[in-house]
Design an enzyme around this catalytic site. Structure first.
Site, mmCIF file in Angstrom:
data_model
loop_
_atom_site.group_PDB
_atom_site.id
_atom_site.type_symbol
_atom_site.label_atom_id
_atom_site.label_comp_id
_atom_site.label_asym_id
_atom_site.label_seq_id
_atom_site.Cartn_x
_atom_site.Cartn_y
_atom_site.Cartn_z
ATOM 1 C CB ALA A 114 -0.978 -0.025 1.168
ATOM 2 C CG ASP A 151 -3.392 -3.551 0.971
ATOM 3 O OD1 ASP A 151 -3.011 -4.547 1.603
ATOM 4 O OD2 ASP A 151 -2.812 -3.097 -0.032
ATOM 5 C CE LYS A 153 -1.817 -9.720 -1.367
ATOM 6 N NZ LYS A 153 -2.525 -9.440 -2.634
HETATM 7 O O1 MRU Z 1 -0.984 -7.307 -3.473
HETATM 8 P P1 MRU Z 1 0.082 -6.632 -2.665
HETATM 9 O O2 MRU Z 1 1.397 -7.342 -2.717
HETATM 10 O O3 MRU Z 1 0.195 -5.165 -3.003
HETATM 11 O O4 MRU Z 1 -0.441 -6.734 -1.169
HETATM 12 C C1 MRU Z 1 0.318 -6.126 -0.169
HETATM 13 C C2 MRU Z 1 -0.232 -6.301 1.197
HETATM 14 O O5 MRU Z 1 -1.270 -6.874 1.391
HETATM 15 C C3 MRU Z 1 0.525 -5.643 2.299
HETATM 16 O O6 MRU Z 1 0.411 -6.375 3.480
HETATM 17 C C4 MRU Z 1 -0.052 -4.237 2.542
HETATM 18 O O7 MRU Z 1 -0.134 -3.525 1.346
HETATM 19 C C5 MRU Z 1 0.761 -3.469 3.513
HETATM 20 S S1 MRU Z 1 2.336 -3.021 2.876
HETATM 21 C C6 MRU Z 1 3.128 -2.140 4.083
#
Ligand code: MRU
Length: 358
Positions: free
Chosen positions: A58, A249, A260
């Site tokens: 994110a 996110d 995720k």
């Molecule tokens: O699909 P992605 O790899 O962008 O998913 C990322 C995540 O779910 C992370 O845990 C979230 O964005 C936090 S990143 C500090």
């Protein structure tokens, strides 16, 4: 143990001046096998990089989109108009991480909308993200220390007889402009000589835990053990997990947190096994316009990511798929939210508003 220095690879960089420069990204789709950079010279190139997860996580998506807005304003004609159109297009790349929209809205407010002023703002967003990661680390470090101390007798089947920190996906340096969110307390603990272990969930289907978290923690010298997502509950039952820290996110006003896919089931298993479950995120990940997590848009990804991930067909041609990329963990399953502005515990609307604002 002596304190360690953190030697993290820069993965988002602006190259050149504001008027003609471009965004250089480490292509995370190629890790850990290859270190390849992508030079993004158009808004579409930034959009593509976000869409295919060359840059992901994110906060990192927000930082990349901010630099994308600088590219949008480059060239002849009405920069404000180009910024508005470019920003709107970047906002269609992925729906769940609110940092994307937060960063684009902030860029659109820049006056005058010159590439120079916009680059200064993008750099500020990037630097602020690094600072927020550090603050999350400082707030989370005492919780990590406490969990490790409390579980000193756990985990006899896995190394030193001490409980480990478990994390899911990659909420690490590669997902942010700094030392990560979930990983920030880990990096600070490591830097300050604390001995601890980490379990990294592999994170189906795109393996961010295996490809990225295991990669960056190992590179930093942190003791990391990779497990498949489906092993986490068993590892908890065996008493090997002292605490869980994940990223987010988007977090609604009541503390429901989207992260995720697989995070929700991890939180349920943690509750069952009495393992503290923490979500670490900067204030830019909160969406206080949503009273709870039911309104968080959940991205659905292409079937090929689960039927033929990484070029290897693992399911019959034509099989139906359903692939939500995120899930929402209810606030009731979250022990505390670790933010740059402090720790929110218990996780309630009143406490979220008190720390994050209105
Ligand atoms: O699909 P992605 O790899 O962008 O998913 C990322 C995540 O779910 C992370 O845990 C979230 O964005 C936090 S990143 C500090």
């Amino acid at each position: 143990m002596p304190a360690m220095s953190l030697n993290l690879v820069p993965h988002i960089e602006w190259v050149g001046d504001a008027a003609t420069g471009h965004l250089r990204l480490l292509d995370q789709t190629r890790l850990p096998r290859e270190t390849v950079h992508l030079d993004c010279r158009s808004v579409q190139a930034v959009w593509d990089a976000i869409k295919v997860l060359a840059v992901r996580g994110a906060p990192a998506i927000g930082v990349a989109a901010a630099y994308g807005c600088v590219i949008a304003a480059q060239g002849a004609g009405d920069a404000r108009d180009r910024l508005a159109r470019g920003g709107d297009h970047l906002a269609t790349s992925r729906p769940t991480a609110v940092n994307l929209f937060w960063a684009i809205e902030r860029m659109k407010r820049v006056r005058p909308a010159t590439p120079e002023a916009l680059l200064a703002e993008a750099r500020a967003i990037h630097a602020e993200d690094a600072a927020m990661c550090l603050a999350i680390g400082e707030h989370g470090l005492p919780l990590l220390k406490l969990a490790i101390e409390r579980t000193g007798g756990r985990g006899s089947g896995h190394g030193s007889g001490q409980g480990a920190v478990l994390t899911h996906c990659n909420a690490g340096a590669l997902a942010t402009g700094g030392i990560g969110t979930a990983t920030a307390p880990m990096y600070l603990a490591h830097q300050r000589g604390l001995s601890f272990k980490v379990f990294a969930d592999e994170t189906r289907p795109l393996l961010q835990g295996a490809r990225l978290t295991a990669y960056e923690l190992q590179a930093a010298g942190i003791d990391v053990t990779l497990i498949c997502d489906s092993m986490a509950a068993q590892v908890m039952r065996e008493g090997k997990v002292a605490m869980i820290i994940v990223g987010a996110d988007r977090i609604a006003a009541n503390g429901d947190a989207a992260n995720k896919i697989g995070t929700y089931s991890l939180a349920i298993a943690a509750k069952h096994h009495g393992v503290p479950f923490y979500v670490a995120a900067p204030h830019s990940t909160f969406d206080l316009t949503l009273p709870d997590g039911s309104g968080i848009p959940i991205e659905e990804r292409a079937a090929a990511e689960i039927t033929e991930g990484f070029g290897q067909r693992t399911a019959p041609v034509g099989v139906k798929t359903y692939s939500p990329a995120f899930d929402v963990t209810p606030a009731a399953l979250i022990t505390a939210l670790i933010t740059d502005r402090g720790v929110i515990e218990p996780v309630t609307t009143v406490n979220v508003r008190a720390i994050i604002g209105t």
